[in-house]
Design a protein around this motif. Structure first.
Motif, short mmCIF file in Angstrom:
data_model
loop_
_atom_site.label_atom_id
_atom_site.label_comp_id
_atom_site.label_asym_id
_atom_site.label_seq_id
_atom_site.Cartn_x
_atom_site.Cartn_y
_atom_site.Cartn_z
N VAL A 43 -0.11 5.17 3.92
CA VAL A 43 1.35 5.14 3.94
C VAL A 43 1.77 3.73 4.33
N SER A 44 2.64 3.14 3.54
CA SER A 44 3.06 1.76 3.78
C SER A 44 4.58 1.67 3.76
N VAL A 45 5.11 0.81 4.60
CA VAL A 45 6.55 0.51 4.62
C VAL A 45 6.71 -0.95 4.23
N GLN A 46 7.43 -1.21 3.14
CA GLN A 46 7.54 -2.56 2.59
C GLN A 46 9.00 -2.92 2.38
N ASP A 47 9.27 -4.19 2.51
CA ASP A 47 10.61 -4.70 2.26
C ASP A 47 10.93 -4.61 0.77
N ILE A 48 12.22 -4.73 0.45
CA ILE A 48 12.65 -4.60 -0.94
C ILE A 48 12.30 -5.90 -1.67
N VAL A 49 11.06 -5.98 -2.12
CA VAL A 49 10.56 -7.15 -2.84
C VAL A 49 9.75 -6.66 -4.03
N CYS A 50 9.93 -7.31 -5.17
CA CYS A 50 9.15 -6.94 -6.36
C CYS A 50 8.12 -8.03 -6.65
N PRO A 51 6.92 -7.68 -7.07
CA PRO A 51 6.47 -6.30 -7.34
C PRO A 51 6.15 -5.56 -6.05
N VAL A 52 6.15 -4.24 -6.13
CA VAL A 52 5.77 -3.39 -5.00
C VAL A 52 4.25 -3.23 -5.00
N TYR A 53 3.64 -3.41 -3.84
CA TYR A 53 2.17 -3.30 -3.74
C TYR A 53 1.81 -1.83 -3.54
N ASP A 54 1.43 -1.18 -4.63
CA ASP A 54 1.22 0.27 -4.59
C ASP A 54 -0.14 0.69 -5.13
N LEU A 55 -1.13 -0.19 -5.09
CA LEU A 55 -2.49 0.17 -5.48
C LEU A 55 -3.43 -0.01 -4.31
N ASP A 56 -4.60 0.60 -4.39
CA ASP A 56 -5.54 0.59 -3.26
C ASP A 56 -5.94 -0.82 -2.85
N HIS A 57 -6.07 -1.73 -3.80
CA HIS A 57 -6.57 -3.05 -3.48
C HIS A 57 -5.49 -4.01 -3.00
N ASN A 58 -4.20 -3.61 -3.09
CA ASN A 58 -3.15 -4.53 -2.65
C ASN A 58 -2.10 -3.94 -1.73
N VAL A 59 -2.25 -2.65 -1.36
CA VAL A 59 -1.23 -2.00 -0.54
C VAL A 59 -1.15 -2.63 0.85
N GLU A 60 -2.21 -3.30 1.29
CA GLU A 60 -2.23 -3.91 2.62
C GLU A 60 -1.66 -5.33 2.64
N PHE A 61 -1.16 -5.79 1.49
CA PHE A 61 -0.70 -7.17 1.41
C PHE A 61 0.70 -7.36 1.99
N ASN A 62 1.46 -6.30 2.15
CA ASN A 62 2.86 -6.45 2.55
C ASN A 62 3.26 -5.29 3.45
N GLY A 63 4.11 -5.58 4.45
CA GLY A 63 4.66 -4.54 5.30
C GLY A 63 3.68 -4.01 6.32
N VAL A 64 3.98 -2.82 6.85
CA VAL A 64 3.11 -2.14 7.80
C VAL A 64 2.53 -0.91 7.12
N TYR A 65 1.33 -0.51 7.54
CA TYR A 65 0.66 0.60 6.85
C TYR A 65 -0.26 1.33 7.81
N GLN A 66 -0.54 2.59 7.46
CA GLN A 66 -1.45 3.46 8.19
C GLN A 66 -2.30 4.23 7.19
N SER A 67 -3.55 4.47 7.56
CA SER A 67 -4.35 5.43 6.80
C SER A 67 -4.00 6.83 7.28
N MET A 68 -4.27 7.82 6.47
CA MET A 68 -3.77 9.17 6.77
C MET A 68 -4.69 10.23 6.20
N THR A 69 -4.90 11.29 6.97
CA THR A 69 -5.52 12.51 6.48
C THR A 69 -4.46 13.61 6.37
N LYS A 70 -4.12 14.22 7.50
CA LYS A 70 -3.12 15.29 7.49
C LYS A 70 -1.75 14.85 8.00
N GLN A 71 -1.72 13.74 8.73
CA GLN A 71 -0.47 13.40 9.39
C GLN A 71 -0.38 11.89 9.61
#
Length: 826
Positions: A206-234
């Protein structure tokens, strides 16, 4: 050529149709000009090196409206040499990918996906009062020398913007990530993004990113922008309005191609492609809910609650001290302060006679044999109280190395029934100086320990804030309230109790110390020859240790993780050890351990705790060695306690003298005659203590608990409770009393510790597991909407430790009017 297009609105589309028709009349190819596309229509076709298709999708954007478009593509070809290439052109950006879409995991595994779905960067709302026309081009191409079939579907998203306090359900997979937009309402400054799933796997991010394009929404680039957490159930992320100038952000959901990052298993094949069945299972149902976080007024309420709650302890202490002062003044005015079995006019220089019960004079000495020792101790009674800090005072070794004192000490400590006068024969100035070393040493340790700790946790927090990787720290994210650069201010604030109550305990000890010094200056008979000898060095050390536990626990909770766990437990070991030493010192003031050996022992324990966390999970040999050290250490300490430090097992005439002497003692005392133990009470305590410690050692060897730090702390606490229970039982057996204040402290200690341990075992996170697995234990706040279960543990444990210290401080107040030669040693 692509299928027939449905009519699209607007003059822009009409112009596009005219251009397409003109190009076709001139003999242009299918890829020379775009074909008008319709949203919601499935287009099927085939491309090769000489043929590509271009689609144009036009739509109208209303003022203030955010329009999002999602593109779905599919290709049946699994040929990695000739993938189908998709390029999407928008007004302000280009997005491209290939099919099969390839992800790489551990051991060079490759994960290939034939179906791909991506959300395009949404058009920004315009301040215009009239609708505006938007257009999207989708290019489909391939370098294959043969035809490759594909499918294309473009849709407009109706539920792209998330709403406050409204749950939204959706599905995602590695090749079909999802993201949504959220705008802060006018009256909300902070929100918590709660994400839940009914299944732990597949692992997701789960990632929270600023309104910037392109959006980093793939496994290899989701960590490039914003804050993020790995997740199983919660998962839960707290987001503040001040961090986003536009007052809006994207919430991105990415499914990982394998579960290793979340602690799950990986496919059995180590090399090459993973089969198609594995890829088809990588779909996850998610639910996201965004709720407002707490307001600033809650922060103020929580701080007032924390400080005022512990200031009430200060008020209670002042009331108790005032009542005690009034009672002492009344007794003094009534002339009721007379020592037991003696008049108040007794001179302090009169020696205490060694009185032992009839039939218990083994090893006893008469007046003539101990006259030398008594003459040595009489100057101590006449010495002013302030002289214990004089640098001219003789060192303790000057007394212990004198042959007559050594002989006298050996004889006295082998008596069957020992009294406090037998073990408080040294000059009190020297003994007091010995125990003050505990205080100065712990201050030195605290400074040198705390400074690098503070520097390290500041670095950790900076890394979290800069990288956005919230997997570094193991918070309870459902109740983690940030303040400034701190991610979980509530976990830090809740440690204020340790510092405030530690300082209060120091004030209480200082008051007693001042009163004791005044009594010594006045040659008070109670101070010189009655009651437990007053040495406050260990009490001061306990107060400092309690304050440092608060400081280091706060440092640990800045960023709790595997690398800094020892910050939270180091001073807990020291507190437990200091309490046991103080309890033993009470009736053994002359033979208690020195500060240097005690702190060296604590250092060994902390080192073992670190090694246990590093090697204790899978290394059987570590547990064998640790259990052996634990058992042998228990036996050695038991021998020292049983023989009052007079058990000599060294033999200068033989290299094997130590072992030969030990075997000889076991044979003569346990096998040859097997008589009743000479010191029965001590033997009972040591037998029970060894059984408890051996049980811990066997339990650790068999089950190998993962939380080694808590396992060590449990050993310390159980030994402390066992010794305290033994002390209280022996005190009552000796016809001694428990005054109201220590009785109240004992009851309060038991009640508060029971409540504290209840909240301690409500595990909210665990650095022994992966960050995603740890977040499964997260729970909402339970106190004032600001503090969680672990914060309540901090509050209650601080109070419980404070009451525990008061028990040790006041437990023997009933003996202040009892002569030391009538106070038994146990």
């Amino acid at each position: 050529m692509a299928g027939r297009a449905a009519p699209a609105p607007g003059a822009l589309l009409c112009a596009l149709l005219c251009a397409t028709a003109a190009a076709a009349a001139a003999g242009g190819g299918p890829g020379d000009n775009p074909a008008p596309g319709a949203f919601g229509h499935v287009y099927r076709g085939a491309v090769n090196i000489s043929s590509e298709h271009v689609y144009a999708f036009a739509y109208r954007s209303e003022p203030g409206q955010v329009d999002a478009v999602r593109v779905y593509v599919n290709s049946s070809s699994e040929n990695l040499q000739y993938p189908v290439l998709f390029v999407v052109r928008q007004q302000k950006g280009v997005l491209s990918w290939q099919v099969p879409l390839i992800f790489r995991g551990l051991y060079q595994r490759t994960y290939n996906y034939q179906e791909v779905s991506r959300t395009l960067c949404p058009s920004e709302p315009t301040p215009e009062t009239r609708p505006s026309e938007q257009i999207i081009f989708v290019d489909v191409a391939s370098m294959a020398p043969f035809n490759i079939a594909y499918e294309l579907l473009v849709t407009r998203l109706e539920n792209f913007q998330l709403e406050t306090n409204k749950a939204f359900n959706f599905t995602a997979s590695p090749s079909q990530p999802q993201y949504f937009l959220y705008k802060f309402p006018q009256d909300v400054d902070s929100v918590i993004i709660n994400v839940v799933s009914d299944a732990a796997y597949p692992c997701s991010v789960v990632s929270v990113q600023d309104i910037v394009c392109p959006v980093y929404d793939l496994d290899h680039n989701v960590e490039f922008n914003g804050v993020y957490q790995s997740m199983t159930k919660q998962a839960a992320i707290t987001v503040q309005r001040k961090d986003f100038p536009g007052e809006q952000f994207f919430v991105v959901f990415v499914i990982k191609p394998e579960d290793y990052a979340c602690g799950g298993s990986v496919p059995s094949s180590i090399h090459g492609n993973v089969n198609r069945t594995w890829n088809l299972q990588r779909t996850k149902n998610l639910q996201v809910t965004i709720v407002p976080s707490i307001k600033k007024s809650v922060y103020v309420q929580a701080m007032f609650f924390s400080f005022l709650g512990f200031l009430s302890f200060y008020l209670g202490s002042v009331v108790v001290a005032f009542v005690h002062y009034i009672r002492v003044q009344r007794k003094a005015s009534a002339g009721r302060l007379s020592p037991e079995h003696g008049s108040g006019m007794m001179t302090s220089s009169h020696p205490i006679s060694a009185s032992t019960p009839e039939g218990s004079s083994y090893g006893a000495i008469d007046e003539s044999s101990s006259s030398g020792a008594r003459q040595l101790s009489s100057p101590e009674r006449r010495a002013p109280a302030g002289s214990d800090t004089d640098s001219s005072v003789e060192e303790e070794s000057d007394f212990d190395t004198m042959p007559e004192i050594e002989s006298d000490k050996n004889i006295i400590r082998t008596k069957v029934f020992l009294y406090l006068s037998d073990l408080s024969r040294k000059d009190r100035r020297i003994v007091s100086k010995k125990y003050k070393i505990y205080f100065w040493n712990i201050i030195t340790i605290a400074v040198f320990y705390a400074l690098p700790v503070i520097q390290l946790v500041i670095t950790y927090q900076t890394v979290v804030n800069v990288t956005g990787n919230q997997d570094i720290c193991y918070y309870n994210f459902l109740c983690a309230h940030p303040l400034g650069v701190l991610s979980a201010f509530n976990n830090i604030l809740s440690n204020v109790g340790h510092m405030m109550l530690g300082f209060l305990f120091l004030l209480i000890v200082l008051r007693r110390d001042i009163l004791h010094r005044r009594a010594m200056d006045m040659k008070d008979i109670y101070t010189l020859d009655y009651g437990i000898p007053k040495h406050f060095g260990l009490f001061y050390a306990m107060g400092i240790a309690l304050m440092m536990e608060g400081v280091l626990s706060a440092c640990y909770h800045v960023c709790p993780n595997y690398s800094n766990f020892q910050f939270d437990t180091s001073f807990m070991y020291m507190i437990a050890g200091l309490c046991m030493l103080k309890l033993y010192q009470t009736r053994h003031p002359d033979i208690n351990a020195s500060a240097y050996s005690a702190y060296a022992s604590f250092a060994v324990v902390i080192s073992l705790a670190v090694l246990g966390v590093v090697f204790g999970k899978n290394d059987m040999w570590f547990w064998v060695i640790f259990s052996l050290i634990h058992i042998l250490g228990s036996l050695a300490l038991s021998t020292q306690i049983y023989y009052m430090g007079r058990f000599k097992i060294d033999d200068p005439d033989s290299d094997m003298g130590i072992f030969r002497r030990a075997v000889m003692v076991l044979y003569t005392d346990c096998i040859q005659q097997c008589s009743r133990p000479m010191y029965m009470d001590r033997m009972v305590l040591l037998i029970v203590g060894n059984l408890v410690n051996w049980s811990f050692a066997i339990f650790g060897l068999v089950y190998r608990p993962r939380d080694f730090a808590s396992y060590i702390l449990g050993i310390f606490i159980c030994n402390l409770l066992l010794y305290l229970a033994f002390y209280i039982i022996m005190k009552l057996r000796s016809s001694e009393r428990l005054l109201p204040i220590p009785m109240f402290c004992i009851v309060a200690t038991a009640v508060v510790w029971a409540a504290a341990l209840y909240f301690f075992f409500q595990t909210l996170s665990s650095w022994e597991e992966t960050p995603a697995e740890s977040r499964e234990k997260n729970r909402p706040c339970i106190l004032l909407g600001f503090f969680d279960d672990h914060d309540v543990w901090h509050f209650l444990s601080a109070a419980a430790l404070f009451f525990s210290f008061l028990v040790l401080l006041t437990l023997d107040d009933d003996l202040d009017t009892v002569r030391r030669d009538k106070i038994p040693v146990f």
